[in-house]
Design a protein around this motif. Structure first.
Motif, PDB file in Angstrom:
ATOM      1  N   GLU A 105       0.737  -1.215  -0.186  1.00  0.00           N
ATOM      2  CA  GLU A 105      -0.078   0.012  -0.048  1.00  0.00           C
ATOM      3  C   GLU A 105       0.764   1.311  -0.020  1.00  0.00           C
ATOM      4  OE1 GLU A 105      -2.906  -0.405   3.109  1.00  0.00           O
ATOM      5  OE2 GLU A 105      -3.720  -2.010   2.276  1.00  0.00           O
ATOM      6  N   ALA A 106       1.680   1.294  -0.585  1.00  0.00           N
ATOM      7  CA  ALA A 106       2.863   2.320  -0.718  1.00  0.00           C
ATOM      8  C   ALA A 106       1.932   3.463  -1.573  1.00  0.00           C
ATOM      9  CB  ALA A 106       4.139   1.824  -1.718  1.00  0.00           C
ATOM     10  N   LYS A 107       2.301   4.714  -1.024  1.00  0.00           N
ATOM     11  CA  LYS A 107       1.452   5.918  -1.731  1.00  0.00           C
ATOM     12  C   LYS A 107       2.345   6.454  -3.114  1.00  0.00           C
ATOM     13  CE  LYS A 107      -1.471   6.193   1.422  1.00  0.00           C
ATOM     14  NZ  LYS A 107      -2.196   4.784   1.564  1.00  0.00           N
ATOM     15  N   GLY A 108       3.596   6.106  -2.752  1.00  0.00           N
ATOM     16  CA  GLY A 108       4.570   6.726  -4.217  1.00  0.00           C
ATOM     17  C   GLY A 108       5.686   5.680  -4.344  1.00  0.00           C
ATOM     18  N   TYR A 109       6.564   6.030  -5.216  1.00  0.00           N
ATOM     19  CA  TYR A 109       7.727   5.048  -5.512  1.00  0.00           C
ATOM     20  C   TYR A 109       8.798   5.171  -4.452  1.00  0.00           C
ATOM     21  CZ  TYR A 109       5.746   5.658 -10.357  1.00  0.00           C
ATOM     22  OH  TYR A 109       5.216   5.523 -11.338  1.00  0.00           O
ATOM     23  N   PHE A 110       8.791   6.331  -3.652  1.00  0.00           N
ATOM     24  CA  PHE A 110       9.702   6.404  -2.594  1.00  0.00           C
ATOM     25  C   PHE A 110       9.255   5.918  -1.264  1.00  0.00           C
ATOM     26  CE2 PHE A 110      10.778   9.101  -6.110  1.00  0.00           C
ATOM     27  CZ  PHE A 110      11.945   8.400  -6.568  1.00  0.00           C
ATOM     28  N   ASP A 111       8.312   5.184  -1.259  1.00  0.00           N
ATOM     29  CA  ASP A 111       7.764   4.823   0.160  1.00  0.00           C
ATOM     30  C   ASP A 111       7.980   3.546   0.613  1.00  0.00           C
ATOM     31  OD1 ASP A 111       6.232   7.342   0.149  1.00  0.00           O
ATOM     32  OD2 ASP A 111       4.352   6.527  -0.411  1.00  0.00           O
ATOM     33  N   ILE A 112       8.619   2.913  -0.081  1.00  0.00           N
ATOM     34  CA  ILE A 112       9.116   1.488  -0.004  1.00  0.00           C
ATOM     35  C   ILE A 112      11.001   1.296  -0.211  1.00  0.00           C
ATOM     36  CG2 ILE A 112       6.987   0.289  -0.293  1.00  0.00           C
ATOM     37  CD1 ILE A 112       7.843  -0.453  -2.878  1.00  0.00           C
ATOM     38  N   GLN A 113      11.324   0.331   0.350  1.00  0.00           N
ATOM     39  CA  GLN A 113      12.707   0.064   0.223  1.00  0.00           C
ATOM     40  C   GLN A 113      12.871  -1.427  -0.253  1.00  0.00           C
ATOM     41  OE1 GLN A 113      15.242   0.944   3.407  1.00  0.00           O
ATOM     42  NE2 GLN A 113      14.877   3.280   3.471  1.00  0.00           N
ATOM     43  N   VAL A 114      13.588  -1.472  -0.927  1.00  0.00           N
ATOM     44  CA  VAL A 114      13.743  -2.951  -1.638  1.00  0.00           C
ATOM     45  C   VAL A 114      15.178  -3.675  -1.312  1.00  0.00           C
ATOM     46  CG1 VAL A 114      13.510  -4.387  -3.704  1.00  0.00           C
ATOM     47  CG2 VAL A 114      11.961  -2.427  -3.402  1.00  0.00           C
ATOM     48  N   GLU A 115      15.053  -4.980  -0.752  1.00  0.00           N
ATOM     49  CA  GLU A 115      16.270  -5.741  -1.010  1.00  0.00           C
ATOM     50  C   GLU A 115      15.969  -6.942  -1.716  1.00  0.00           C
ATOM     51  OE1 GLU A 115      18.599  -8.402   2.159  1.00  0.00           O
ATOM     52  OE2 GLU A 115      17.919  -6.436   2.867  1.00  0.00           O
ATOM     53  N   MET A 116      16.920  -6.927  -2.763  1.00  0.00           N
ATOM     54  CA  MET A 116      16.501  -7.912  -3.982  1.00  0.00           C
ATOM     55  C   MET A 116      17.651  -8.802  -3.988  1.00  0.00           C
ATOM     56  SD  MET A 116      15.348  -7.306  -7.831  1.00  0.00           S
ATOM     57  CE  MET A 116      15.418  -8.533  -8.898  1.00  0.00           C
ATOM     58  N   GLY A 117      17.309 -10.154  -4.340  1.00  0.00           N
ATOM     59  CA  GLY A 117      18.218 -11.093  -4.360  1.00  0.00           C
ATOM     60  C   GLY A 117      18.117 -11.848  -5.745  1.00  0.00           C
ATOM     61  N   CYS A 118      19.094 -11.804  -6.578  1.00  0.00           N
ATOM     62  CA  CYS A 118      19.134 -12.493  -7.669  1.00  0.00           C
ATOM     63  C   CYS A 118      20.529 -12.515  -8.266  1.00  0.00           C
ATOM     64  CB  CYS A 118      18.380 -11.637  -9.108  1.00  0.00           C
ATOM     65  SG  CYS A 118      19.273  -9.991  -9.456  1.00  0.00           S
ATOM     66  N   PRO A 119      20.893 -13.533  -9.283  1.00  0.00           N
ATOM     67  CA  PRO A 119      22.164 -13.445  -9.602  1.00  0.00           C
ATOM     68  C   PRO A 119      22.481 -12.239 -10.329  1.00  0.00           C
ATOM     69  CG  PRO A 119      20.954 -15.372 -10.455  1.00  0.00           C
ATOM     70  CD  PRO A 119      19.853 -14.561  -9.959  1.00  0.00           C
ATOM     71  N   LEU A 120      23.865 -11.794  -9.929  1.00  0.00           N
ATOM     72  CA  LEU A 120      24.186 -10.304 -10.307  1.00  0.00           C
ATOM     73  C   LEU A 120      25.055 -10.376 -11.888  1.00  0.00           C
ATOM     74  CD1 LEU A 120      25.598  -8.742  -7.011  1.00  0.00           C
ATOM     75  CD2 LEU A 120      23.417  -8.430  -8.383  1.00  0.00           C
ATOM     76  N   ARG A 121      24.191 -11.009 -12.767  1.00  0.00           N
ATOM     77  CA  ARG A 121      24.819 -11.408 -14.229  1.00  0.00           C
ATOM     78  C   ARG A 121      23.267 -11.033 -15.076  1.00  0.00           C
ATOM     79  NH1 ARG A 121      24.500 -16.563 -12.167  1.00  0.00           N
ATOM     80  NH2 ARG A 121      23.495 -17.865 -13.586  1.00  0.00           N
ATOM     81  N   LYS A 122      23.670 -10.623 -16.256  1.00  0.00           N
ATOM     82  CA  LYS A 122      22.659 -10.434 -17.186  1.00  0.00           C
ATOM     83  C   LYS A 122      22.111 -11.822 -17.308  1.00  0.00           C
ATOM     84  CE  LYS A 122      24.907  -6.605 -19.170  1.00  0.00           C
ATOM     85  NZ  LYS A 122      25.609  -6.128 -20.421  1.00  0.00           N
ATOM     86  N   PRO A 123      20.813 -12.072 -17.813  1.00  0.00           N
ATOM     87  CA  PRO A 123      19.845 -11.195 -17.831  1.00  0.00           C
ATOM     88  C   PRO A 123      19.015 -10.965 -16.633  1.00  0.00           C
ATOM     89  CG  PRO A 123      18.814 -13.021 -18.547  1.00  0.00           C
ATOM     90  CD  PRO A 123      20.562 -13.321 -18.117  1.00  0.00           C
ATOM     91  N   TYR A 124      19.334 -11.672 -15.497  1.00  0.00           N
ATOM     92  CA  TYR A 124      18.585 -11.652 -14.098  1.00  0.00           C
ATOM     93  C   TYR A 124      18.817 -10.162 -13.756  1.00  0.00           C
ATOM     94  CZ  TYR A 124      19.231 -16.484 -14.958  1.00  0.00           C
ATOM     95  OH  TYR A 124      19.439 -17.676 -15.322  1.00  0.00           O
ATOM     96  N   SER A 125      19.821  -9.441 -13.623  1.00  0.00           N
ATOM     97  CA  SER A 125      20.067  -8.058 -12.929  1.00  0.00           C
ATOM     98  C   SER A 125      19.242  -7.198 -13.848  1.00  0.00           C
ATOM     99  CB  SER A 125      21.736  -7.610 -13.054  1.00  0.00           C
ATOM    100  OG  SER A 125      22.176  -7.730 -14.509  1.00  0.00           O
ATOM    101  N   CYS A 126      18.795  -7.349 -14.876  1.00  0.00           N
ATOM    102  CA  CYS A 126      17.817  -6.397 -15.663  1.00  0.00           C
ATOM    103  C   CYS A 126      16.583  -6.180 -14.938  1.00  0.00           C
ATOM    104  CB  CYS A 126      17.465  -6.997 -17.056  1.00  0.00           C
ATOM    105  SG  CYS A 126      18.858  -6.944 -18.023  1.00  0.00           S
ATOM    106  N   MET A 127      16.256  -7.054 -14.037  1.00  0.00           N
ATOM    107  CA  MET A 127      14.918  -6.760 -13.166  1.00  0.00           C
ATOM    108  C   MET A 127      15.236  -5.658 -12.162  1.00  0.00           C
ATOM    109  SD  MET A 127      13.551 -10.722 -11.821  1.00  0.00           S
ATOM    110  CE  MET A 127      15.146 -11.465 -11.245  1.00  0.00           C
ATOM    111  N   ILE A 128      16.281  -5.284 -11.878  1.00  0.00           N
ATOM    112  CA  ILE A 128      16.614  -4.204 -10.981  1.00  0.00           C
ATOM    113  C   ILE A 128      16.440  -2.983 -11.648  1.00  0.00           C
ATOM    114  CG2 ILE A 128      18.472  -2.962  -9.289  1.00  0.00           C
ATOM    115  CD1 ILE A 128      19.847  -6.018  -9.525  1.00  0.00           C
ATOM    116  N   ASP A 129      16.572  -2.832 -12.810  1.00  0.00           N
ATOM    117  CA  ASP A 129      16.299  -1.330 -13.474  1.00  0.00           C
ATOM    118  C   ASP A 129      14.848  -1.068 -13.349  1.00  0.00           C
ATOM    119  OD1 ASP A 129      18.863  -1.009 -13.802  1.00  0.00           O
ATOM    120  OD2 ASP A 129      18.933  -1.367 -16.190  1.00  0.00           O
TER     121      ASP A 129
END
Length: 69
Positions: free
Chosen positions: A45-69
């Motif tokens: 229920e975030a009101k805006g884009y900056f109302d949440i913080q994200v900790e993401m886990g994925c392989p740090l290589r393409k194409p998986y890291s493209c999810m972060i953008d």
């Protein structure tokens, strides 16, 4: 003068197009990142884009890291 506030959108296609401009090219993992972000905003229920913080886990290589953008 006040800084412009980003306009919120729940339109996945619009957000994907903005993501392509930021990321440099389209792809399925970028689309997945958009969908995950929209789902997180809804669940938390975030009101805006900056109302949440994200900790993401994925392989740090393409194409998986493209999810972060």
């Amino acid at each position: 003068m006040f800084p412009l506030k980003p306009r919120l959108s729940d339109d996945p296609l619009l957000l994907f197009r903005r993501g392509v401009r930021l990321h440099g090219h389209p792809g399925p993992f970028l689309a997945l990142g958009v969908r995950l972000g929209l789902k997180a905003r809804k669940i938390l229920e975030a009101k805006g884009y900056f109302d949440i913080q994200v900790e993401m886990g994925c392989p740090l290589r393409k194409p998986y890291s493209c999810m972060i953008d």
